[in-house]
Write a protein that holds these residues in place. Sequence first.
Motif, PDB file in Angstrom:
ATOM      1  N   LEU A 147      -6.178   2.720 -12.877  1.00 13.25           N
ATOM      2  CA  LEU A 147      -5.534   3.436 -11.777  1.00 13.25           C
ATOM      3  C   LEU A 147      -5.008   4.795 -12.224  1.00 13.25           C
ATOM      4  CD1 LEU A 147      -3.519   0.869  -9.692  1.00 13.25           C
ATOM      5  CD2 LEU A 147      -5.223   2.490  -8.905  1.00 13.25           C
ATOM      6  N   CYS A 186      -7.789   7.163 -12.652  1.00 13.71           N
ATOM      7  CA  CYS A 186      -8.298   7.530 -11.336  1.00 13.71           C
ATOM      8  C   CYS A 186      -7.471   8.674 -10.756  1.00 13.71           C
ATOM      9  CB  CYS A 186      -8.265   6.288 -10.466  1.00 13.71           C
ATOM     10  SG  CYS A 186      -8.098   6.561  -8.739  1.00 13.71           S
ATOM     11  N   ALA A 228      -8.115  -5.684  -8.043  1.00 15.37           N
ATOM     12  CA  ALA A 228      -6.991  -6.201  -7.257  1.00 15.37           C
ATOM     13  C   ALA A 228      -7.477  -7.241  -6.256  1.00 15.37           C
ATOM     14  CB  ALA A 228      -6.290  -5.062  -6.542  1.00 15.37           C
ATOM     15  N   ALA A 229      -8.635  -6.954  -5.599  1.00 13.61           N
ATOM     16  CA  ALA A 229      -9.176  -7.910  -4.632  1.00 13.61           C
ATOM     17  C   ALA A 229      -9.560  -9.205  -5.336  1.00 13.61           C
ATOM     18  CB  ALA A 229     -10.396  -7.306  -3.940  1.00 13.61           C
ATOM     19  N   VAL A 256       0.839  -1.198   0.000  1.00 16.32           N
ATOM     20  CA  VAL A 256       0.000   0.000   0.000  1.00 16.32           C
ATOM     21  C   VAL A 256       0.875   1.249   0.000  1.00 16.32           C
ATOM     22  CG1 VAL A 256      -1.653   1.327   1.367  1.00 16.32           C
ATOM     23  CG2 VAL A 256      -1.983  -1.102   1.059  1.00 16.32           C
ATOM     24  N   LEU A 268     -11.429   4.301  -8.809  1.00 23.11           N
ATOM     25  CA  LEU A 268     -10.637   3.758  -7.691  1.00 23.11           C
ATOM     26  C   LEU A 268     -11.288   2.485  -7.155  1.00 23.11           C
ATOM     27  CD1 LEU A 268      -8.277   4.112  -5.757  1.00 23.11           C
ATOM     28  CD2 LEU A 268      -9.767   5.425  -4.273  1.00 23.11           C
ATOM     29  N   THR A 269     -12.631   2.550  -6.984  1.00 22.63           N
ATOM     30  CA  THR A 269     -13.351   1.369  -6.511  1.00 22.63           C
ATOM     31  C   THR A 269     -13.143   0.206  -7.469  1.00 22.63           C
ATOM     32  OG1 THR A 269     -15.013   2.931  -5.782  1.00 22.63           O
ATOM     33  CG2 THR A 269     -15.573   0.623  -5.626  1.00 22.63           C
ATOM     34  N   GLU A 270     -13.220   0.525  -8.759  1.00 25.77           N
ATOM     35  CA  GLU A 270     -13.057  -0.524  -9.759  1.00 25.77           C
ATOM     36  C   GLU A 270     -11.671  -1.156  -9.652  1.00 25.77           C
ATOM     37  OE1 GLU A 270     -14.639   0.608 -13.575  1.00 25.77           O
ATOM     38  OE2 GLU A 270     -13.120  -0.622 -14.559  1.00 25.77           O
ATOM     39  N   ALA A 271     -10.632  -0.306  -9.515  1.00 31.23           N
ATOM     40  CA  ALA A 271      -9.265  -0.825  -9.436  1.00 31.23           C
ATOM     41  C   ALA A 271      -9.086  -1.691  -8.194  1.00 31.23           C
ATOM     42  CB  ALA A 271      -8.274   0.326  -9.422  1.00 31.23           C
ATOM     43  N   ILE A 272      -9.659  -1.231  -7.054  1.00 32.59           N
ATOM     44  CA  ILE A 272      -9.518  -2.016  -5.819  1.00 32.59           C
ATOM     45  C   ILE A 272     -10.241  -3.352  -5.961  1.00 32.59           C
ATOM     46  CG2 ILE A 272     -10.181  -2.099  -3.387  1.00 32.59           C
ATOM     47  CD1 ILE A 272      -9.608   0.886  -3.257  1.00 32.59           C
ATOM     48  N   LEU A 273     -11.413  -3.322  -6.603  1.00 32.94           N
ATOM     49  CA  LEU A 273     -12.157  -4.574  -6.798  1.00 32.94           C
ATOM     50  C   LEU A 273     -11.381  -5.542  -7.675  1.00 32.94           C
ATOM     51  CD1 LEU A 273     -15.929  -3.811  -7.274  1.00 32.94           C
ATOM     52  CD2 LEU A 273     -14.819  -5.228  -5.573  1.00 32.94           C
TER      53      LEU A 273
END
Lengths: 150, 257
Positions: free
Chosen positions: B214, B217, B240-241, A122, B233-238
């Motif tokens: 990203l 974003c 990655a998750a 992070v 940002l939400t899309e990128a985090i999803l």
Amino acid sequence: MDILREMILPCIYSFIASIAFGVQFNIRFRHMLAAGIGAVLTQLIFIGFEMSGLGQMICYFFAASAVSVYAELMARRLHVPVNMYLVIGIIPLVPGGNLYNTMISFVGGDIDSFSHQFAEAVGIAGSIAMGVFAVSALMRLIGMIVKQTA
Amino acid sequence: MEITANELLHITSRIGSMLITCGAEIYRVEDSLYRIAAAYGFSGESRRIEVFAIPASLIITINDGDSPPLTQTVRISSRGTNLDRVDKLNNLSRYICSEKPDFPTIQKHIDEISGRKVYGDAVRLFSYAIVGATFSLFFGGTPSDALCSGIISMVVFGVSKFVNKVKPSVFFQSVIGSVVIASLSVFVSKLGLTESFDKIIIGASMNLVPGVTLTNCMRDFIAGDFLAGMYTLTEAILIAAGMAVGAASAIALASMI
């Protein structure tokens, strides 16, 4: 230290990989070469700062700001979207190893290693974002000043 | 050359929606459309254009004097990355602003851009392999790791092309891609072709990294377009998750066998 292994090979790899990414993002060939040079530049700056003994995060910050400067200048010069060079240049900085190790320690249930690797990933992502942020904000400011005075 | 409000609505909605689907930053979309409208004199109080864009939709309203306002909404369901098209549309809007061509000319240019094909599937397949192979070397893998990673990346390309036909969510797409990568990598290393599977997974996974998402974003946040920034940002985090979930479950299941 082994110059070939630690300096030249990563640059060659990131050049080839960034050209391949250029294909995935549908970038024309002549822009791809320039974008690949940007990726190599990022890599060189990153390795240079790392060798000088600075902390890892700040190295990522400087490398990301360098590639943003390169992307902004090239985009202004060739009249293309900044994205084209920025995306390709940043990709070799993605902390793939840290993210992978985070996931592996999650599977293994090693909470110490998990939190350590996760914080590092992070932090790296944050420093890359800050590098891009700083340069892009500065460039916008300069652009506005130029427009006002012209 | 003058164009009517109706024609302006038509070209701005086409250019705007094409820019969003090709992966342009949202502030760039809004900015280009305002510039195009201003070139035809739609920039004052009585004649004006209002554009609202987010990655999932585009709303354009045109006010033309005393006639009732015209609005068009375009819902954008899936987005990809075609930076060449973004570049060409950018040039087109610059050309429109300086030359002010008539409606049929603009239509012809837009058709031309939407018909452009840059790279075929064979080249893209090859590029997946190259990305997988070079990144596994980059992260310290051996040549045999790189070879396996390249082949697995090609499989991922095929699978994701097949899966994307049913238009799954981005999360699900990355879960599937990552499951394929991790399970094949573990399988390959169990066969004894390579010593470990971690470098293969890291290399091949680079194909799934949401790089454009990203970057867009970050650039939308800087431009002050927080809604679009939060969306991407939400899309990128999803994504990655999804990658983490897919690889973790595949490795955990494989270690039980």
